[in-house]
Design a protein around this motif. Structure first.
Motif, short mmCIF file in Angstrom:
data_model
loop_
_atom_site.label_atom_id
_atom_site.label_comp_id
_atom_site.label_asym_id
_atom_site.label_seq_id
_atom_site.Cartn_x
_atom_site.Cartn_y
_atom_site.Cartn_z
N CYS A 155 36.03 2.94 8.06
CA CYS A 155 36.99 3.92 7.75
C CYS A 155 37.50 3.71 6.24
O CYS A 155 38.08 4.59 5.76
CB CYS A 155 38.13 4.03 8.61
SG CYS A 155 39.41 2.80 8.47
N PHE A 156 36.65 2.93 5.49
CA PHE A 156 37.17 2.91 3.77
C PHE A 156 36.22 3.77 3.19
O PHE A 156 36.53 4.05 1.96
CB PHE A 156 37.18 1.34 3.50
CG PHE A 156 36.01 0.67 3.24
CD1 PHE A 156 35.03 1.00 2.13
CD2 PHE A 156 35.34 -0.30 3.92
CE1 PHE A 156 33.91 0.48 1.76
CE2 PHE A 156 34.34 -0.81 3.86
CZ PHE A 156 33.53 -0.52 2.62
N VAL A 157 35.45 4.16 3.77
CA VAL A 157 34.36 5.28 2.86
C VAL A 157 34.78 6.49 2.84
O VAL A 157 35.49 6.86 3.92
CB VAL A 157 32.96 5.32 3.34
CG1 VAL A 157 32.31 3.95 3.30
CG2 VAL A 157 32.76 5.35 4.81
N PRO A 158 34.55 7.47 2.05
CA PRO A 158 35.09 8.77 1.83
C PRO A 158 34.56 9.46 3.15
O PRO A 158 33.45 9.23 3.49
CB PRO A 158 34.33 9.35 0.60
CG PRO A 158 34.01 8.11 -0.22
CD PRO A 158 33.88 7.07 0.83
N ASP A 181 42.84 11.29 2.12
CA ASP A 181 42.11 10.90 0.97
C ASP A 181 42.71 10.16 -0.47
O ASP A 181 42.15 9.63 -1.26
CB ASP A 181 41.39 12.26 0.30
CG ASP A 181 40.51 13.08 1.32
OD1 ASP A 181 39.82 11.76 2.04
OD2 ASP A 181 40.43 14.08 1.32
N SER A 182 43.94 10.22 -0.03
CA SER A 182 44.84 9.39 -1.26
C SER A 182 45.29 8.09 -1.25
O SER A 182 45.61 7.29 -1.94
CB SER A 182 46.23 10.30 -1.58
OG SER A 182 46.98 10.29 -0.22
N ASP A 183 44.76 7.66 0.04
CA ASP A 183 44.97 6.05 0.33
C ASP A 183 44.05 5.36 -0.47
O ASP A 183 42.82 5.55 -0.67
CB ASP A 183 44.62 6.05 1.95
CG ASP A 183 45.68 6.53 2.71
OD1 ASP A 183 46.68 6.48 2.32
OD2 ASP A 183 45.23 6.79 3.99
N ASN A 184 44.80 4.20 -0.99
CA ASN A 184 44.00 3.27 -1.65
C ASN A 184 43.47 1.99 -1.09
O ASN A 184 42.43 1.17 -1.19
CB ASN A 184 44.67 3.00 -3.12
CG ASN A 184 44.82 3.90 -4.25
OD1 ASN A 184 43.92 4.60 -4.14
ND2 ASN A 184 45.80 4.00 -4.90
N ALA A 186 45.39 -8.95 15.35
CA ALA A 186 44.81 -9.19 14.04
C ALA A 186 44.89 -8.04 13.00
O ALA A 186 44.87 -6.96 13.80
CB ALA A 186 43.15 -9.26 14.49
N GLU A 187 44.66 -8.32 11.88
CA GLU A 187 44.97 -7.11 10.97
C GLU A 187 44.03 -7.26 9.70
O GLU A 187 43.81 -8.18 9.42
CB GLU A 187 46.12 -7.23 10.42
CG GLU A 187 46.84 -5.92 9.58
CD GLU A 187 48.41 -6.05 9.37
OE1 GLU A 187 48.93 -5.59 10.19
OE2 GLU A 187 48.59 -6.30 8.07
N CYS A 188 43.48 -6.32 9.27
CA CYS A 188 42.51 -6.09 8.13
C CYS A 188 42.93 -5.11 7.10
O CYS A 188 43.01 -4.09 7.63
CB CYS A 188 40.91 -6.09 8.53
SG CYS A 188 39.87 -6.08 7.51
N THR A 189 42.84 -5.52 5.93
CA THR A 189 43.09 -4.45 4.68
C THR A 189 42.02 -4.50 3.66
O THR A 189 41.50 -5.53 3.44
CB THR A 189 44.53 -4.81 4.11
OG1 THR A 189 45.57 -5.00 5.23
CG2 THR A 189 44.72 -3.81 2.99
N MET A 190 41.60 -3.47 3.49
CA MET A 190 40.41 -3.25 2.34
C MET A 190 40.79 -2.02 1.40
O MET A 190 41.38 -1.28 1.96
CB MET A 190 39.05 -2.85 3.15
CG MET A 190 38.56 -3.98 4.05
SD MET A 190 36.84 -3.80 4.66
CE MET A 190 36.55 -5.07 5.40
N LYS A 191 40.19 -2.16 0.26
CA LYS A 191 40.30 -1.25 -0.65
C LYS A 191 39.38 -0.04 -0.25
O LYS A 191 38.26 -0.18 0.20
CB LYS A 191 39.85 -1.62 -2.11
CG LYS A 191 40.72 -2.77 -2.54
CD LYS A 191 41.97 -2.15 -3.25
CE LYS A 191 42.88 -2.91 -3.87
NZ LYS A 191 44.23 -2.45 -4.13
N THR A 192 39.76 1.00 -0.61
CA THR A 192 38.81 2.27 -0.12
C THR A 192 37.92 2.47 -1.40
O THR A 192 38.02 1.98 -2.39
CB THR A 192 39.68 3.62 -0.01
OG1 THR A 192 40.23 3.93 -1.17
CG2 THR A 192 40.51 3.46 0.95
#
Length: 156
Positions: free
Chosen positions: A71-74, A109-112, A140-146
């Motif tokens: 889900c990090f891709v546009p 769409d504004s999420d970084n 478990a938690e994972c955070t990525m840049k978009t």
């Protein structure tokens, strides 16, 4: 020394002593077996239970990572991430998983950053530990840049 009679006497005594010891220990084997086998079975099933829980823990971490990657891709949707997490978690028959995207706010769409958090209740996924653990969850938690474009030459 003599005609050998004392030696025969000693041999027969040793033989009698050996026979007497065997007859006194004839019930020791079943008793020892009855004492050791339940402990051995408990250790065996404990090892299996902890191995299963460790596999589920690793699976939850992988599911969070791959759901976040989806889900990090546009153009990605929240449902795609949830479906990917559930697909991975179903590999071991994990029950009751709760997938949360961006703290429940969903995607925009504004999420970084994208954060995927997965909670799996131990009470639904273990055989014995659940009786002692109460309402403990594996998390478990994972955070990525978009990968959303915000312009190369932004004035700020």
């Amino acid at each position: 020394i003599g005609s050998g009679a004392p030696m025969r006497h000693l041999k027969s005594r040793a033989g009698r002593r050996k026979d007497r010891c065997v007859s006194h220990r004839s019930g020791a084997t079943p008793v020892e077996f009855a004492l050791v086998v339940p402990i051995f079975i408990l250790l065996l099933f404990g090892c299996l239970e902890f191995a299963r829980l460790n596999m589920i823990r690793n699976l939850v971490q992988d599911a969070a990572y791959f759901a976040c990657r989806d889900c990090f891709v546009p153009g990605a949707t929240e449902q795609e991430a949830i479906d990917e997490a559930n697909r991975i978690l179903n590999a071991m028959g994990t029950q009751g998983a709760n997938v949360i995207i961006n703290g429940g706010d969903g995607l925009s769409d504004s999420d970084n950053d994208i954060t995927v958090r997965i909670e799996v209740p131990m009470s639904q996924n273990s055989l014995v530990i659940a009786k002692f653990s109460g309402q403990v969850n594996m998390v478990a938690e994972c955070t990525m840049k978009t990968e959303r474009y915000d312009g190369y030459y932004n004035g700020n």
